[in-house]
Motif scaffolding. Structure first.
Motif, mmCIF file in Angstrom:
data_model
loop_
_atom_site.group_PDB
_atom_site.id
_atom_site.type_symbol
_atom_site.label_atom_id
_atom_site.label_comp_id
_atom_site.label_asym_id
_atom_site.label_seq_id
_atom_site.Cartn_x
_atom_site.Cartn_y
_atom_site.Cartn_z
ATOM 1 N N HIS A 90 9.519 28.352 116.335
ATOM 2 C CA HIS A 90 8.699 29.372 115.696
ATOM 3 C C HIS A 90 9.427 30.705 115.580
ATOM 4 O O HIS A 90 10.360 30.997 116.335
ATOM 5 C CB HIS A 90 7.401 29.566 116.494
ATOM 6 C CG HIS A 90 6.554 28.344 116.560
ATOM 7 N ND1 HIS A 90 5.450 28.159 115.754
ATOM 8 C CD2 HIS A 90 6.667 27.218 117.307
ATOM 9 C CE1 HIS A 90 4.903 26.983 116.021
ATOM 10 N NE2 HIS A 90 5.622 26.393 116.955
ATOM 11 N N TRP A 135 4.760 19.055 121.474
ATOM 12 C CA TRP A 135 3.366 18.716 121.177
ATOM 13 C C TRP A 135 3.046 17.288 121.616
ATOM 14 O O TRP A 135 3.907 16.403 121.565
ATOM 15 C CB TRP A 135 3.107 18.817 119.673
ATOM 16 C CG TRP A 135 3.310 20.178 119.086
ATOM 17 C CD1 TRP A 135 4.513 20.785 118.817
ATOM 18 C CD2 TRP A 135 2.299 21.090 118.661
ATOM 19 N NE1 TRP A 135 4.296 22.023 118.257
ATOM 20 C CE2 TRP A 135 2.951 22.241 118.150
ATOM 21 C CE3 TRP A 135 0.902 21.045 118.665
ATOM 22 C CZ2 TRP A 135 2.251 23.316 117.643
ATOM 23 C CZ3 TRP A 135 0.206 22.128 118.166
ATOM 24 C CH2 TRP A 135 0.869 23.255 117.667
ATOM 25 N N VAL A 159 6.276 28.588 111.569
ATOM 26 C CA VAL A 159 7.044 27.407 111.960
ATOM 27 C C VAL A 159 8.326 27.398 111.139
ATOM 28 O O VAL A 159 8.308 27.179 109.934
ATOM 29 C CB VAL A 159 6.243 26.114 111.726
ATOM 30 C CG1 VAL A 159 7.066 24.901 112.152
ATOM 31 C CG2 VAL A 159 4.918 26.149 112.476
ATOM 32 N N GLY A 184 4.539 22.267 108.888
ATOM 33 C CA GLY A 184 4.461 23.561 109.554
ATOM 34 C C GLY A 184 4.257 24.658 108.532
ATOM 35 O O GLY A 184 4.775 24.583 107.417
ATOM 36 N N LEU A 211 6.419 15.594 118.724
ATOM 37 C CA LEU A 211 6.800 16.644 117.788
ATOM 38 C C LEU A 211 7.380 17.836 118.544
ATOM 39 O O LEU A 211 6.866 18.246 119.585
ATOM 40 C CB LEU A 211 5.575 17.096 116.988
ATOM 41 C CG LEU A 211 5.762 18.298 116.048
ATOM 42 C CD1 LEU A 211 6.714 17.950 114.908
ATOM 43 C CD2 LEU A 211 4.421 18.767 115.519
ATOM 44 N N THR A 229 8.579 21.864 117.626
ATOM 45 C CA THR A 229 8.572 22.912 116.602
ATOM 46 C C THR A 229 9.256 24.161 117.128
ATOM 47 O O THR A 229 9.194 24.477 118.316
ATOM 48 C CB THR A 229 7.130 23.278 116.182
ATOM 49 O OG1 THR A 229 6.389 23.706 117.350
ATOM 50 C CG2 THR A 229 6.432 22.098 115.543
ATOM 51 N N VAL A 233 -0.049 23.985 112.221
ATOM 52 C CA VAL A 233 0.627 22.700 112.066
ATOM 53 C C VAL A 233 -0.404 21.662 111.639
ATOM 54 O O VAL A 233 -1.488 21.566 112.243
ATOM 55 C CB VAL A 233 1.312 22.264 113.376
ATOM 56 C CG1 VAL A 233 1.955 20.884 113.215
ATOM 57 C CG2 VAL A 233 2.370 23.281 113.794
ATOM 58 N N LYS A 276 11.287 25.501 112.034
ATOM 59 C CA LYS A 276 11.915 24.185 112.057
ATOM 60 C C LYS A 276 10.982 23.214 112.782
ATOM 61 O O LYS A 276 10.210 23.621 113.658
ATOM 62 C CB LYS A 276 13.258 24.214 112.795
ATOM 63 C CG LYS A 276 14.266 25.229 112.268
ATOM 64 C CD LYS A 276 14.885 24.789 110.964
ATOM 65 C CE LYS A 276 15.924 25.800 110.489
ATOM 66 N NZ LYS A 276 16.517 25.406 109.181
ATOM 67 N N LEU A 277 11.079 21.934 112.427
ATOM 68 C CA LEU A 277 10.391 20.906 113.208
ATOM 69 C C LEU A 277 11.185 19.604 113.141
ATOM 70 O O LEU A 277 11.900 19.334 112.179
ATOM 71 C CB LEU A 277 8.943 20.721 112.752
ATOM 72 C CG LEU A 277 8.623 20.230 111.338
ATOM 73 C CD1 LEU A 277 8.713 18.715 111.224
ATOM 74 C CD2 LEU A 277 7.234 20.676 110.932
#
Length: 215
Positions: free
Chosen positions: A79, A87, A64, A37, A75, A77, A43, A66-67
């Motif tokens: 923001h 995702w 981004v 990210g 996935l 994420t 991404v 955290k993921l």
């Protein structure tokens, strides 16, 4: 023991196509790729077998922060614009938010997600549940969330905040089971599920170990 890594021992080194600043990175659960990210919200996925870098659709969601991944490689994420995104094959399929502040902690377990907000003046809020459904909310004390983690096969959530408190939550009841207060401010956390161990790092430079003896 410290490992002495040298530059020549690096297995591979890759560059993003546009030289963007990376803000989050993690291996996929199947260990076939690394997802990155970026500060501008982009991404990328790095295929570890081929070395190819694929850019996911960029939708201007902001940095981004955290993921993490669900167990099926989906996935998730978080923001800076206060959205949490799910995702599938490089496309956003679901968005939670925007919330009252940006996400400061995030974790996934099987098909569940938990994340906490940076809400210094409102009391920290933690959301949890099946990422593809409506999420539930927990309220903490007047601080920002610094860490969230599932234990007890996803039935229990551990949270830490900058209010010097570690909380254990019963997710079936949506209530705090007990609170550990400390003289130091918590900044980071990790859990060892099988041993029910919780490691909490503090701003003062300490790492404190707790054992969860929940039935």
């Amino acid at each position: 023991m410290l490992l002495d890594f040298q530059k020549e021992e690096i297995t591979s080194e890759f560059s993003l196509p546009t030289k963007e600043s990376t803000t989050a990175v993690d291996f996929s659960p199947d260990l076939e790729s690394v997802v990155i990210g970026c500060e501008n919200g982009s991404v990328y996925e790095l295929d570890l077998a081929s070395g190819e870098v694929r850019m996911y659709s960029s939708v201007g969601k902001g940095q981004v922060r955290k993921l993490d991944f669900l167990e099926d490689n989906t996935l998730v994420t978080a923001h800076h614009d206060e959205d949490v995104c799910v995702w599938d094959d490089g496309e956003i399929t679901r968005t939670h938010g925007p919330y009252t502040s940006w996400v400061s902690s995030l974790c996934c377990y099987k098909q569940m997600v938990a994340f906490g907000l940076f809400n210094r003046h409102r009391g920290y809020q933690v959301f949890y549940g099946d990422i593809r459904q409506s999420l539930h909310k927990l309220y903490g004390n007047n601080s920002n969330s610094k860490g969230v983690a599932f234990i007890e096969e996803g039935r229990t959530l551990v949270t830490i905040g900058s209010d010097q408190q570690l909380k254990i939550w019963d997710l079936e009841l949506g209530e705090s089971r007990f609170t550990i207060s400390d003289s130091e401010i918590f900044c980071a956390m990790a859990v060892l599920h099988d041993e029910r161990l919780i490691a909490a790092g503090t701003r003062e430079g300490s790492v404190i170990l707790y054992r969860s003896d929940l039935p």
